[in-house]
Design a protein around this motif. Structure first.
Motif, short mmCIF file in Angstrom:
data_model
loop_
_atom_site.label_atom_id
_atom_site.label_comp_id
_atom_site.label_asym_id
_atom_site.label_seq_id
_atom_site.Cartn_x
_atom_site.Cartn_y
_atom_site.Cartn_z
N UNK B 191 0.84 -1.21 0.00
CA UNK B 191 0.00 0.00 0.00
C UNK B 191 0.88 1.26 0.00
N UNK B 192 2.02 1.17 0.69
CA UNK B 192 2.90 2.35 0.71
C UNK B 192 3.58 2.55 -0.64
N UNK B 193 3.85 1.47 -1.33
CA UNK B 193 4.42 1.60 -2.67
C UNK B 193 3.39 2.11 -3.67
N UNK B 194 2.13 1.71 -3.50
CA UNK B 194 1.06 2.24 -4.34
C UNK B 194 0.97 3.76 -4.14
N UNK B 195 0.93 4.16 -2.87
CA UNK B 195 0.79 5.59 -2.58
C UNK B 195 1.96 6.38 -3.13
N UNK B 196 3.17 5.82 -2.97
CA UNK B 196 4.38 6.49 -3.46
C UNK B 196 4.33 6.62 -4.99
N UNK B 197 3.89 5.56 -5.65
CA UNK B 197 3.83 5.56 -7.12
C UNK B 197 2.82 6.57 -7.63
N UNK B 198 1.65 6.62 -6.98
CA UNK B 198 0.62 7.57 -7.42
C UNK B 198 1.10 9.01 -7.23
N UNK B 199 1.84 9.22 -6.15
CA UNK B 199 2.39 10.56 -5.92
C UNK B 199 3.42 10.90 -7.01
N UNK B 200 4.27 9.94 -7.30
CA UNK B 200 5.31 10.17 -8.31
C UNK B 200 4.69 10.40 -9.69
N UNK B 201 3.54 9.79 -9.93
CA UNK B 201 2.87 9.94 -11.22
C UNK B 201 2.00 11.20 -11.27
#
Lengths: 54, 488
Positions: B191-201
């Motif tokens: 979930x933290x990687x999802x959140x990080x990815x969405x932020x980066x995108x």
């Protein structure tokens, strides 16, 4: 300073816990401090591994 | 000459096979039976699941590695164990069914002097309606349990990102797909990687991210929670985990037994007995684990599966399976040698051994539905068990009357690094250590853990360690020069 808390709604579940602010977040990505922590965590994990082998 | 047969080539089995081969002379045989042709460094599947890594970076073919060191590799699944042999022969054997090596579907009896069961889990998607059928994942959700699953998860994630770029709001639901799941850590990390990815995108503001878990509180992790030594406080992992979610604006649903998955919707029962629903556009739900379903037969052909295996399919070892209620639980309930008590030449390591009970306090809804995490025993503990069991068997082959090595989860610690992001300077991670894994409230009153060895912190440093673990453990698993210097 409050920018770190803008997304917290009063009495939401997030309201009842601690939230990091500027200095804490700065330390997490400060390369010099993190090199120190890198050494510390590795020492800690090495001790843990040595304690765990029987 | 002795033959050691190892069922399963995951973390525990591969570790056991590698050390047994190193410690035993060439006159002895080490045989690995695993249905997989590839070894998978599962912790890095998380990065594959968000597009930070390719599948090929987390897997490698087993056959060349085993050929290099002289391990007899059979790409097959173990079907049954005959620990007493059969009519006309006292030789213990297992029956295997090939899944590769140009022998697909063929059966063979493989005799053994010593046997290690390290099959890992059956991914029991079928336990939840709509989550899948048997071991096959369904179409409503994704998973990161295998490299293929993770690759598929990333494909679905990228589709959601494209929709958000087009202005369509998306709901992400990450967590456990059943009330008796383990591996909350994998969902936590994802979930933290999802959140990080969405932020980066640049689409984070178009996403609602929700964690759904069978834990009664965030940070239980299947270990009844942990207290870290942080800033002069013994800080509960509940506060630690809640802080991580609050900082990122993510919601959570606790004590949830997901009992039905449909297209875009889960139905779940809570610890308070309420039945509720949660809609989603993207869901990664970890399935519950079970034993892989190996049968066991006595010499006369009678079924003795119940003697060797617990009802959940995991192998019984030297644990106290009659501990009773939570109040009676002791660290000594947990197995030390991992030796089966009916057949002393059989051992189990990793997820394959039957735990005596959960670590977290058992809970159930007013309807009687059990909702609590089952014990985690992946990663570092699995490898330590594999090495200890290999050590004992090698010594027994050389004449020791009983196991010489122990690997009790009540006497070992575990280190866990949960990353968010992949970049060396853009990602962060939580580094957690816990000692011992099984809380000992007599030795460590109040928290059950040694606060000198139980810590948690966030930052780049932990993220660098996660990278080092990825490359270090793949190096070790490939048995490249110096592999024994890398600890389990």
């Amino acid at each position: 300073m409050s920018k770190h808390l803008n997304h917290i709604e009063p009495y939401s579940p997030q309201f009842g816990t601690m939230v990091p602010m500027g200095f804490q977040k700065f330390l997490r990505t400060c390369v010099l401090w993190q090199i120190v922590r890198f050494v510390a965590i590795n020492i800690r994990m090495t001790i843990l591994i040595l304690k765990s082998h029987h | 000459m002795a033959r050691l047969v190892i069922m399963g080539g995951g973390v525990a089995g591969h570790t056991a096979a590698s050390f047994a081969r190193k410690w035993l002379g060439k006159e002895h045989e080490v045989v690995v039976v695993t249905p997989n042709s590839q070894w998978n460094w599962i912790p890095s599947n998380i990065w594959v699941g968000v597009g930070g890594m390719k599948k090929k970076e987390v897997i490698f073919p087993l056959a060349p590695v085993y050929k290099k060191v002289g391990i007899d590799y059979r790409q097959a699944k173990a079907v049954s164990i005959n620990p007493e042999g059969k009519d006309g022969s006292d030789d213990a054997f297992i029956t295997i069914e090939y899944t590769g090596q140009d022998k697909e579907g063929q059966s063979e009896e493989l005799t053994y002097d010593y046997l290690i069961n390290s099959t890992g889990p059956k991914l029991n998607f079928g336990a939840t309606e709509g989550l899948g059928i048997g071991t096959e994942m369904g179409t409503h959700t994704v998973s990161v349990c295998t490299a293929d699953h993770a690759e598929h998860a990333n494909h679905e994630l990228q589709a959601c990102i494209a929709k958000m770029r087009a202005g369509e709001r998306q709901t992400f639901l990450i967590g456990t797909g059943h009330g008796m799941c383990t591996c909350q850590g994998a969902a936590f990390e994802y979930i933290f990687n999802i959140e990080h990815t969405l932020k980066a995108e640049g689409v984070r503001d178009m996403a609602d991210i929700i964690f759904i878990t069978n834990e009664s509180f965030l940070g239980d992790f299947g270990m009844g929670g942990i207290h870290f030594s942080m800033g002069g406080y013994a800080t509960s992992s509940k506060v630690f985990a809640e802080s991580l979610y609050a900082e990122r604006g993510m919601d959570w649903i606790l004590g949830a037994h997901v009992n039905k998955v449909e297209e875009g919707k889960v139905t779940y029962e809570s610890l308070d007995g309420e039945i509720d629903e949660q809609e989603f556009d993207f869901a990664m739900l970890i399935p519950p684990f079970a034993g892989v379903g190996i049968k066991a037969y006595a010499k006369d052909g009678s079924d003795i599966t119940d003697t060797i295996f617990a009802p959940n399919g995991f192998m019984k070892v030297d644990a106290n399976y009659n501990a009773g209620a939570y109040e009676n639980w002791k660290p000594s309930d947990w197995p030390r040698t991992l030796q089966n008590q009916d057949y002393k030449n059989i051992f189990a390591a990793g997820i394959a051994f039957a735990p005596p009970h959960t670590i977290s306090k058992p809970m159930s809804s007013p309807n009687g539905t059990p909702i609590n995490p089952t014990p985690p025993r992946t990663g570092m503990p699995s490898a330590m068990m594999g090495k200890a069991v290999a050590g004992s068997i090698c010594d027994m082959i050389k004449g020791a009357p009983e196991p010489t090595h122990t690997a009790s989860m009540a006497e070992m610690g575990a280190a866990c690094v949960a990353s968010a992001g992949k970049g060396l300077f853009s990602g962060t991670a939580a580094a957690m250590t816990v000692y011992p894994i099984i809380p000992d409230f007599e030795k460590y009153p109040g928290t059950g853990r040694d606060l000198n060895g139980t810590t948690g912190e966030l930052g780049l440093a932990a993220h660098w360690i996660k990278h080092i673990l990825h490359f270090g453990f793949l190096w070790k698993a490939k048995l490249k020069p110096g592999w024994t210097l890398i600890p389990e």
